[in-house]
Write an enzyme that holds these catalytic residues in place. Structure first.
Site, PDB file in Angstrom:
ATOM      1  N   SER A  14      -4.482  -9.659   3.090  1.00 54.42           N
ATOM      2  CA  SER A  14      -5.472  -9.394   4.141  1.00 54.42           C
ATOM      3  C   SER A  14      -6.878  -9.215   3.607  1.00 54.42           C
ATOM      4  O   SER A  14      -7.845  -9.667   4.197  1.00 54.42           O
ATOM      5  CB  SER A  14      -5.119  -8.123   4.913  1.00 54.42           C
ATOM      6  OG  SER A  14      -4.024  -8.350   5.739  1.00 54.42           O
ATOM      7  N   ARG A  15      -6.969  -8.478   2.514  1.00 52.07           N
ATOM      8  CA  ARG A  15      -8.317  -8.150   2.030  1.00 52.07           C
ATOM      9  C   ARG A  15      -8.258  -7.902   0.541  1.00 52.07           C
ATOM     10  O   ARG A  15      -7.203  -7.994  -0.085  1.00 52.07           O
ATOM     11  CB  ARG A  15      -8.862  -6.921   2.781  1.00 52.07           C
ATOM     12  CG  ARG A  15      -7.968  -5.728   2.711  1.00 52.07           C
ATOM     13  CD  ARG A  15      -8.146  -4.822   3.939  1.00 52.07           C
ATOM     14  NE  ARG A  15      -7.091  -3.821   3.935  1.00 52.07           N
ATOM     15  CZ  ARG A  15      -7.238  -2.595   3.436  1.00 52.07           C
ATOM     16  NH1 ARG A  15      -8.384  -2.208   2.943  1.00 52.07           N
ATOM     17  NH2 ARG A  15      -6.230  -1.755   3.426  1.00 52.07           N
ATOM     18  N   THR A  37       0.847  -6.640   6.810  1.00 55.26           N
ATOM     19  CA  THR A  37       1.866  -5.760   7.395  1.00 55.26           C
ATOM     20  C   THR A  37       1.853  -5.807   8.925  1.00 55.26           C
ATOM     21  O   THR A  37       2.787  -5.334   9.554  1.00 55.26           O
ATOM     22  CB  THR A  37       1.659  -4.303   6.940  1.00 55.26           C
ATOM     23  OG1 THR A  37       0.298  -3.944   7.182  1.00 55.26           O
ATOM     24  CG2 THR A  37       1.958  -4.156   5.460  1.00 55.26           C
ATOM     25  N   GLY A  54      -2.533 -23.592   4.880  1.00 50.73           N
ATOM     26  CA  GLY A  54      -1.739 -22.393   4.634  1.00 50.73           C
ATOM     27  C   GLY A  54      -1.440 -21.637   5.915  1.00 50.73           C
ATOM     28  O   GLY A  54      -1.769 -22.083   7.011  1.00 50.73           O
ATOM     29  N   TYR A 152       1.302   6.020  -9.014  1.00 47.40           N
ATOM     30  CA  TYR A 152       0.751   4.658  -9.076  1.00 47.40           C
ATOM     31  C   TYR A 152       0.861   4.093 -10.495  1.00 47.40           C
ATOM     32  O   TYR A 152       1.289   2.945 -10.700  1.00 47.40           O
ATOM     33  CB  TYR A 152      -0.709   4.719  -8.622  1.00 47.40           C
ATOM     34  CG  TYR A 152      -1.397   3.391  -8.440  1.00 47.40           C
ATOM     35  CD1 TYR A 152      -1.189   2.633  -7.287  1.00 47.40           C
ATOM     36  CD2 TYR A 152      -2.284   2.899  -9.397  1.00 47.40           C
ATOM     37  CE1 TYR A 152      -1.839   1.426  -7.106  1.00 47.40           C
ATOM     38  CE2 TYR A 152      -2.935   1.697  -9.225  1.00 47.40           C
ATOM     39  CZ  TYR A 152      -2.717   0.963  -8.072  1.00 47.40           C
ATOM     40  OH  TYR A 152      -3.365  -0.238  -7.900  1.00 47.40           O
ATOM     41  N   ALA A 153       0.514   4.909 -11.489  1.00 45.03           N
ATOM     42  CA  ALA A 153       0.571   4.457 -12.880  1.00 45.03           C
ATOM     43  C   ALA A 153       2.011   4.154 -13.295  1.00 45.03           C
ATOM     44  O   ALA A 153       2.274   3.172 -13.999  1.00 45.03           O
ATOM     45  CB  ALA A 153      -0.035   5.512 -13.804  1.00 45.03           C
ATOM     46  N   THR A 235       0.702  -9.432 -20.165  1.00 40.45           N
ATOM     47  CA  THR A 235      -0.197  -8.784 -19.212  1.00 40.45           C
ATOM     48  C   THR A 235      -1.616  -9.183 -19.582  1.00 40.45           C
ATOM     49  O   THR A 235      -2.077  -8.905 -20.695  1.00 40.45           O
ATOM     50  CB  THR A 235      -0.063  -7.252 -19.269  1.00 40.45           C
ATOM     51  OG1 THR A 235       1.259  -6.902 -18.860  1.00 40.45           O
ATOM     52  CG2 THR A 235      -1.064  -6.584 -18.334  1.00 40.45           C
TER      53      THR A 235
END
Lengths: 245, 79
Positions: A14-15, A37, A54, A152-153, A235
């Site tokens: 979305s953004r 969502t 798309g 989060y980490a 990574t």
């Protein structure tokens, strides 16, 4: 770097970073399915991606069976997914002393379990095709830690470990699995930080500025392309020199 | 029965990249035909497609030879 004719799935398009990734892959020729969502979010993505063929679709990564149903629907309408970008993510920041179980679980479900589910769902077709690209959006925080983001980490570091193991499992089938770990990128997520914290962060960045969502999208485009065929389990840190692991 | 055996052998040969003549009824995928664990998962996927059935994971784990695959398919196609 052409992705002509390839079907790409970008979650959370979305953004912010997800939107930039979806647009960039689409501009390179991929048929991009971006997820949101909500119905309205999916419709907005569809409008944006329509010029390249798309579409936008609804996906709540935490919902049982939702990912499998989405992959099936994409295969029927557009073809098998050749490029998966696991980007959807949320934050529920707070000091560990005050962190609720819900804050932990929500992050693990949305940021980590979704990567497992989506990667598994696209794998069958990629194994048969003997080629495929999975690119997981991690975070610099997963490598260096950040006070207030234990959940989060942990999820982002988990994504990196998942990526390495999966890369070893499916490498013999020509499928590459990599992470892009953004540093501090100018998005809604980082705009929510207090000014003082933002300034302190910029002070740690060698290039002296926040990154742009396009910086991440360009790294994803590279890993999705044929040019990155010999790169797997890695990574790629895109952080302006904030962390040099 | 013979038909099923022939179809299974053909798929095994294709999936594992071996000559069909090497695939005997008692051949073990891993010990005799050089399959790795991922090969065996793919083989089960191929069998599912060929015989249009779904083989549950706990059953799939027990299929390690050509004979076991033929027996499984025979038992489940007759139902």
């Amino acid at each position: 770097m052409s992705l002509q004719g390839k079907v790409a799935l970008v979650t959370g398009a979305s953004r912010g970073i997800g939107a930039a990734i979806a647009d960039t892959l689409a501009a390179a020729g991929a048929k991009v399915i971006g997820t949101a969502t909500s119905e309205s979010g999916a419709a907005a993505i569809g409008e944006r991606l329509a010029q390249w063929g798309g579409a936008g679709m609804v996906l709540n990564v935490g919902e049982e069976g939702a990912i499998d149903a989405l992959i099936d629907a994409i295969a029927k309408e557009h073809g098998d997914v050749a490029i998966l970008v696991n980007n959807a993510g949320i934050t529920r920041d707070g000091l560990l002393m005050r962190m609720k179980d819900d804050d932990w679980d929500a992050i693990m479900d949305t940021n980590l379990k979704s990567v497992f589910k989506a990667s598994k769902a696209v794998l069958r077709a990629m194994m048969k095709a003997r080629t495929g690209r999975i690119i997981n959006i991690a975070s610099v925080v997963g490598a260096m830690g950040n006070a207030g983001q234990t959940n989060y980490a942990a999820a982002k570091a988990g994504i990196m470990g998942f990526t390495k193991s999966m890369a070893r499992e499916v490498g013999s089938r020509g499928i590459t699995v990599n992470c892009v770990a953004p540093g501090f990128i100018d998005t809604d997520m980082t705009r929510a930080l207090p000014e003082a914290q933002r300034d302190a962060l910029v002070g740690q960045i060698a290039l002296g500025r926040l990154g742009d969502a396009q910086d991440i999208a360009d790294a994803v485009l590279f890993l999705a392309s044929d040019k990155a065929a010999y790169i797997t389990g890695q990574t790629l840190h895109v952080n302006g020199g904030m962390l040099m692991p | 029965m013979e038909n099923i055996e022939a179809r299974v052998k053909k798929i095994v040969a294709e999936q594992l990249g071996v000559n069909e003549a090497e695939v005997k009824i008692d051949s073990s995928f891993v010990d005799d035909l050089g399959a790795d664990s991922l090969d065996t998962v793919e083989l089960v996927m191929a069998l599912e497609e060929e015989f249009e059935c779904e083989i549950p994971d706990e059953e799939a784990e027990k299929i390690t030879t050509v004979k076991q695959a033929v027996d499984y398919v025979t038992a489940h196609l007759n139902k």
